[in-house]
Scaffold this active site. Structure first.
Site, mmCIF file in Angstrom:
data_model
loop_
_atom_site.group_PDB
_atom_site.id
_atom_site.type_symbol
_atom_site.label_atom_id
_atom_site.label_comp_id
_atom_site.label_asym_id
_atom_site.label_seq_id
_atom_site.Cartn_x
_atom_site.Cartn_y
_atom_site.Cartn_z
ATOM 1 C CE1 TYR A 85 -0.001 2.835 13.497
ATOM 2 C CE2 TYR A 85 -1.943 3.961 12.672
ATOM 3 C CZ TYR A 85 -0.694 3.402 12.449
ATOM 4 O OH TYR A 85 -0.148 3.410 11.194
ATOM 5 C CG ASN A 107 -5.279 3.455 8.552
ATOM 6 O OD1 ASN A 107 -5.412 2.475 7.816
ATOM 7 N ND2 ASN A 107 -4.875 4.627 8.103
ATOM 8 N NE ARG A 117 -3.460 2.427 2.555
ATOM 9 C CZ ARG A 117 -3.474 3.274 3.583
ATOM 10 N NH1 ARG A 117 -2.856 2.963 4.716
ATOM 11 N NH2 ARG A 117 -4.112 4.403 3.503
HETATM 12 C C1 FCB Z 1 -1.180 7.210 10.678
HETATM 13 C C2 FCB Z 1 -0.758 7.768 9.348
HETATM 14 C C3 FCB Z 1 0.592 7.289 8.881
HETATM 15 C C4 FCB Z 1 1.569 7.194 10.029
HETATM 16 C C5 FCB Z 1 0.980 6.431 11.176
HETATM 17 C C6 FCB Z 1 1.923 6.241 12.332
HETATM 18 O O1 FCB Z 1 -2.101 8.063 11.270
HETATM 19 O O2 FCB Z 1 -1.696 7.450 8.358
HETATM 20 O O3 FCB Z 1 1.032 8.113 7.850
HETATM 21 O O4 FCB Z 1 1.964 8.460 10.397
HETATM 22 O O5 FCB Z 1 -0.176 7.071 11.625
#
Ligand code: FCB
Length: 477
Positions: free
Chosen positions: A307, A305, A88
């Site tokens: 985290y 996404n 990607r």
């Molecule tokens: C996300 C972003 C990516 C990177 C990661 C750690 O929010 O999409 O570009 O910075 O965090």
């Protein structure tokens, strides 16, 4: 890459992923390409932003970054060694349209033609993202994302890229993380263009959603075959306590972070409670008839996404924000600036982000339960840690453990019926981490910024083994 994988290649995975599961890694143009002045590329808002004192830690910029523009062949070779089935990446809008609209720079398109051909020659599926935050400066000068016209310009750009690459790229993502582009770019000012205008940021958020919808339309108009997705950054959100103020803070943060985007893209409406909160920040006069139908046109998949988890409190005098910015910045939560982000007591990454794989399970399950059946892909997941190069090797066991734990959560979600089709680690290589500069390393592959030498970390060898086996090797430790 030499194989340092300790597990025998043939051992059957204890946790096998479904056949055809996509194993990838992700990057974005501005974070890796460098060559910002090469071959007719125009200026992006990030080029301007990094030159302003105090915006990026140590005043770092991405003029060279990790020189991927020139080293892309070596980088694709690394991907092939890892056994990635997909990669990607994003396309730099100012490389293609230096002024944001109008004149097309064929030399810019040629770079992506070469990159895509190289990927395909190695059997790696190109997954192309159209917008990963590098808006042409000319469009910001005209008003940026708070201006409705920017969404129309984005659709033109999308059509142009699809015309050039649609014959060889099947997998398309429109906008990456509209939350960040809108609220870090225009409310907190942590990201380019660095504006601190909460009211404008709300308009920007709607126009980024509209840009997604218009680009989807433009791509569909060019014929069948493209698989089209939007990419949102979702968080698990927990209230700090049962106190009504904390419960309301969780409702508000979940609303701004998750539901504002999920409801728009997948239900064709904005959540009433969120609009109500936002009406105290700005007049809601920018949503036109038909916008939400455009935004919610059917998608082939949703890119997620993930985290971390937020634990939030609405009580006055709360602790400092766990989502603190590296440089002085305002709040990215228009209308909810009073919410505090509380330390949930979990181990953290080098970003200070709490590690909680149960949040990934929660987020995936929630999307599958609350929204019409749509295939999901984890399009970014990973962690920064302070890596140590020891005799030429990097034993990044914390990153490895992070990715393993999150893949377990993915597997559990699939077992629970979530239509999860793939996983992309963030990131393939260390790179320019926006306002944090080069100090935060997310890569599976280490980059020596002085020499541009690439060195796969232990997590890369482990990920390669996982891909070869098609799953995880044993029970959780
Ligand atoms: C996300 C972003 C990516 C990177 C990661 C750690 O929010 O999409 O570009 O910075 O965090």
């Amino acid at each position: 890459m030499t194989t340092q994988e300790t597990q025998p290649e043939t051992d059957a995975p204890a946790l096998a992923f479904p056949p055809g599961f996509v194993w990838g890694a992700a990057t974005s143009a501005y974070q890796i390409e460098g060559a910002t002045g090469a071959d007719g590329r125009g200026t992006s808002i990030w080029d301007t932003f990094v030159r302003q004192p105090g915006r990026v830690v140590n005043g770092e910029d991405a003029e060279v970054a990790i020189d991927h523009y020139r080293r892309y062949r070596d980088d694709v070779a690394i991907m092939a060694d890892l056994g990635l089935t997909a990669y990607r990446f994003s396309v730099s809008w100012p490389r293609i349209m230096p002024e944001g609209s109008g004149q097309v720079n064929e030399a810019g398109l040629d770079f992506y033609r070469r990159l895509v051909d190289e990927l395909l020659a190695h059997g790696i599926q190109p997954w192309l993202t159209l917008y990963h935050w590098d808006l042409p400066q000319a469009l910001e000068d005209a008003g940026g994302w708070p201006l409705r016209d920017t969404a129309a310009r984005f659709a033109d750009f999308a059509a142009c890229v699809h015309q050039a690459l649609g014959d060889r790229v099947r997998d398309w993502t429109t906008v990456n993380e509209p939350w960040c582009a809108a609220f870090l770019g225009y409310s907190s000012g942590e990201h380019a263009p660095g504006r601190r205008e909460p009211a404008a940021s709300v308009r920007a958020a709607h126009h980024l959603n509209l840009a997604h919808g218009l680009a989807t339309q433009a791509l569909r108009a060019q014929g069948a075959g493209a698989m089209i997705a939007g990419a949102v950054n979702l968080y698990a959100v927990s209230p700090h306590s049962d106190d009504p103020a904390d419960l309301d803070a969780a409702r508000r943060i979940d609303g701004l972070q998750n539901r504002f985007f999920l409801d728009a893209l997948l239900k064709g409406s904005y959540p009433e409670d969120v609009l109500d909160d936002l009406s105290r920040v700005t007049e809601i006069d920018f949503i036109r008839d038909g916008d939400l139908a455009t935004i919610s046109a059917p998608l082939d998949r949703l890119m997620v996404n993930y985290y971390s988890r937020f634990t939030v409190s609405g009580k006055p005098g709360g602790a400092a924000s766990a989502a603190a910015a590296p440089t002085g910045a305002g709040s990215p939560w228009p209308g909810s600036e009073d919410v505090s982000f509380v330390n949930g007591g979990r181990p953290v990454t080098a970003m200070g982000w709490e590690i909680d794989e149960s949040g990934l399970y929660e987020v995936l399950k929630r999307v599958a339960d609350d929204y019409p059946a749509i295939p999901l892909v984890v399009s970014e997941n990973g962690a920064a840690f302070d890596d140590v190069l020891d005799g030429g090797a990097i034993d990044d066991r914390e990153r490895l453990a992070y990715i393993e734990a999150h893949l377990r959560a993915c597997h559990a979600a699939i077992e629970a019926g979530v239509p999860l089709k793939g996983y992309f680690a963030w990131s393939l290589m260390d790179n320019f981490e926006w306002a944090w500069g080069y100090g935060k390393r997310f890569g599976l592959v280490h980059v020596d910024y002085a020499t541009q030498r690439r060195t796969p970390k232990a997590s890369a060898f482990w990920y390669a083994g996982t891909i070869r086996r098609g799953g995880l090797s044993g029970p959780a430790e």
